[in-house]
Design a protein around this motif. Structure first.
Motif, PDB file in Angstrom:
ATOM      1  N   LEU A 183       0.815  -1.291   0.025  1.00 54.95           N
ATOM      2  CA  LEU A 183      -0.088   0.012   0.073  1.00 54.95           C
ATOM      3  C   LEU A 183       0.777   1.139  -0.077  1.00 54.95           C
ATOM      4  N   HIS A 184       1.906   1.106   0.904  1.00 53.11           N
ATOM      5  CA  HIS A 184       2.843   2.481   0.891  1.00 53.11           C
ATOM      6  C   HIS A 184       3.463   2.505  -0.400  1.00 53.11           C
ATOM      7  N   GLU A 185       3.949   1.433  -0.817  1.00 54.63           N
ATOM      8  CA  GLU A 185       4.895   1.510  -2.147  1.00 54.63           C
ATOM      9  C   GLU A 185       3.843   2.289  -3.202  1.00 54.63           C
ATOM     10  N   MET A 186       2.475   1.625  -3.388  1.00 53.98           N
ATOM     11  CA  MET A 186       1.725   2.223  -4.409  1.00 53.98           C
ATOM     12  C   MET A 186       1.296   3.736  -4.154  1.00 53.98           C
ATOM     13  N   ARG A 187       1.259   4.011  -2.812  1.00 48.10           N
ATOM     14  CA  ARG A 187       1.175   5.565  -2.683  1.00 48.10           C
ATOM     15  C   ARG A 187       2.246   6.345  -2.865  1.00 48.10           C
ATOM     16  N   HIS A 188       3.131   6.007  -2.572  1.00 50.09           N
ATOM     17  CA  HIS A 188       4.496   6.766  -2.880  1.00 50.09           C
ATOM     18  C   HIS A 188       4.632   6.775  -4.569  1.00 50.09           C
ATOM     19  N   ALA A 189       4.271   5.663  -5.261  1.00 50.22           N
ATOM     20  CA  ALA A 189       4.505   5.810  -6.669  1.00 50.22           C
ATOM     21  C   ALA A 189       3.346   6.824  -7.210  1.00 50.22           C
ATOM     22  N   MET A 190       2.143   6.868  -6.571  1.00 45.72           N
ATOM     23  CA  MET A 190       1.141   7.561  -6.956  1.00 45.72           C
ATOM     24  C   MET A 190       1.413   9.193  -6.946  1.00 45.72           C
ATOM     25  N   HIS A 191       2.046   9.272  -5.838  1.00 45.12           N
ATOM     26  CA  HIS A 191       2.360  10.616  -5.341  1.00 45.12           C
ATOM     27  C   HIS A 191       3.398  11.200  -6.409  1.00 45.12           C
ATOM     28  N   LEU A 192       4.566  10.503  -6.645  1.00 46.10           N
ATOM     29  CA  LEU A 192       5.435  10.692  -7.549  1.00 46.10           C
ATOM     30  C   LEU A 192       4.807  11.089  -9.179  1.00 46.10           C
ATOM     31  N   ALA A 193       3.993  10.033  -9.516  1.00 48.07           N
ATOM     32  CA  ALA A 193       3.288  10.398 -10.825  1.00 48.07           C
ATOM     33  C   ALA A 193       2.598  11.583 -10.900  1.00 48.07           C
TER      34      ALA A 193
ATOM     35  N   ALA B  80       3.574  20.011  -3.600  1.00 48.57           N
ATOM     36  CA  ALA B  80       3.012  19.338  -2.488  1.00 48.57           C
ATOM     37  C   ALA B  80       3.069  18.044  -2.553  1.00 48.57           C
ATOM     38  N   GLU B  81       2.899  17.445  -3.890  1.00 49.05           N
ATOM     39  CA  GLU B  81       2.850  16.110  -4.308  1.00 49.05           C
ATOM     40  C   GLU B  81       4.118  15.433  -4.044  1.00 49.05           C
ATOM     41  N   LEU B  82       5.367  16.170  -4.259  1.00 48.71           N
ATOM     42  CA  LEU B  82       6.767  15.773  -3.642  1.00 48.71           C
ATOM     43  C   LEU B  82       6.857  15.869  -2.396  1.00 48.71           C
ATOM     44  N   GLU B  83       6.245  16.476  -1.567  1.00 47.15           N
ATOM     45  CA  GLU B  83       6.252  16.228  -0.061  1.00 47.15           C
ATOM     46  C   GLU B  83       5.583  15.192   0.493  1.00 47.15           C
ATOM     47  N   LYS B  84       4.331  14.917  -0.141  1.00 47.52           N
ATOM     48  CA  LYS B  84       3.762  13.702   0.212  1.00 47.52           C
ATOM     49  C   LYS B  84       4.338  12.642  -0.041  1.00 47.52           C
ATOM     50  N   ALA B  85       5.016  12.386  -1.256  1.00 49.32           N
ATOM     51  CA  ALA B  85       5.899  11.426  -1.517  1.00 49.32           C
ATOM     52  C   ALA B  85       6.943  11.246  -0.645  1.00 49.32           C
ATOM     53  N   ARG B  86       7.646  12.043  -0.217  1.00 50.41           N
ATOM     54  CA  ARG B  86       8.647  12.092   0.975  1.00 50.41           C
ATOM     55  C   ARG B  86       8.104  11.458   2.002  1.00 50.41           C
ATOM     56  N   ASP B  87       6.882  11.998   2.490  1.00 45.14           N
ATOM     57  CA  ASP B  87       6.411  11.390   3.808  1.00 45.14           C
ATOM     58  C   ASP B  87       6.040   9.990   3.704  1.00 45.14           C
ATOM     59  N   GLU B  88       5.433   9.727   2.551  1.00 46.47           N
ATOM     60  CA  GLU B  88       5.010   8.428   2.209  1.00 46.47           C
ATOM     61  C   GLU B  88       6.304   7.330   2.228  1.00 46.47           C
ATOM     62  N   SER B  89       7.383   7.915   1.729  1.00 46.69           N
ATOM     63  CA  SER B  89       8.754   7.001   1.676  1.00 46.69           C
ATOM     64  C   SER B  89       9.097   6.756   3.126  1.00 46.69           C
ATOM     65  N   SER B  90       8.774   7.585   3.974  1.00 46.27           N
ATOM     66  CA  SER B  90       9.203   7.287   5.408  1.00 46.27           C
ATOM     67  C   SER B  90       8.307   6.294   6.089  1.00 46.27           C
TER      68      SER B  90
ATOM     69  N   LEU C 225       6.974   4.036   4.352  1.00 47.17           N
ATOM     70  CA  LEU C 225       7.282   2.967   3.662  1.00 47.17           C
ATOM     71  C   LEU C 225       8.441   2.235   4.067  1.00 47.17           C
ATOM     72  N   ALA C 226       9.475   2.937   4.553  1.00 47.14           N
ATOM     73  CA  ALA C 226      10.706   2.331   5.293  1.00 47.14           C
ATOM     74  C   ALA C 226      10.226   1.854   6.502  1.00 47.14           C
TER      75      ALA C 226
END
Length: 127
Positions: A21-31, A74-84, A86-87
């Protein structure tokens, strides 16, 4: 399988689903960030194009360009949050997988020891 091993097996599945789920959300924010960046670049390119309405409505163009860049940030910030997240989910999944593997090995060890004891007992009774 002991109840603990069964619980850990279920927990491994849940942790893997969470990680996915976190991988998908991270990818979605990057897209989404990439799409917003493309939108902004297209607006910037169209601003100076001949036949553009930018001369009539420069404020609208500037606002849309700024909004697109803000959306990308904003999406890049969300992607950073989601990457943490994900980790963290990956670390939890690894811990649970290790615990499950250890519990399964302990069950197998107990089972083999029990079989050996049964064999020894059967041989001693047959004598």
């Amino acid at each position: 399988m002991t109840p603990r091993t069964k619980r850990l097996q279920k927990l491994v599945k849940v942790q893997d689903q969470l990680r996915a789920l976190h991988e998908m959300r991270h990818a979605m924010h990057l897209a989404n960030a990439a799409a917003a960046r493309r939108d902004a670049e297209e607006l910037v390119a169209g601003f100076d194009a001949p036949g553009s309405l930018s001369a009539l409505f420069p404020d609208v163009y500037h606002r849309r360009i700024a909004d697109a860049f803000a959306r990308a940030d904003a999406e890049l910030e969300k992607a950073r949050d989601e990457s943490s997240r994900l980790a963290t989910a990956t670390a939890r999944a690894n811990i649970v997988q290790r615990d499950y593997r250890d519990a399964r090995q302990a069950d197998e060890r107990r089972s083999s020891e029990r079989m050996l004891l049964d064999l020894i007992e059967q041989k001693s009774q047959s004598r």
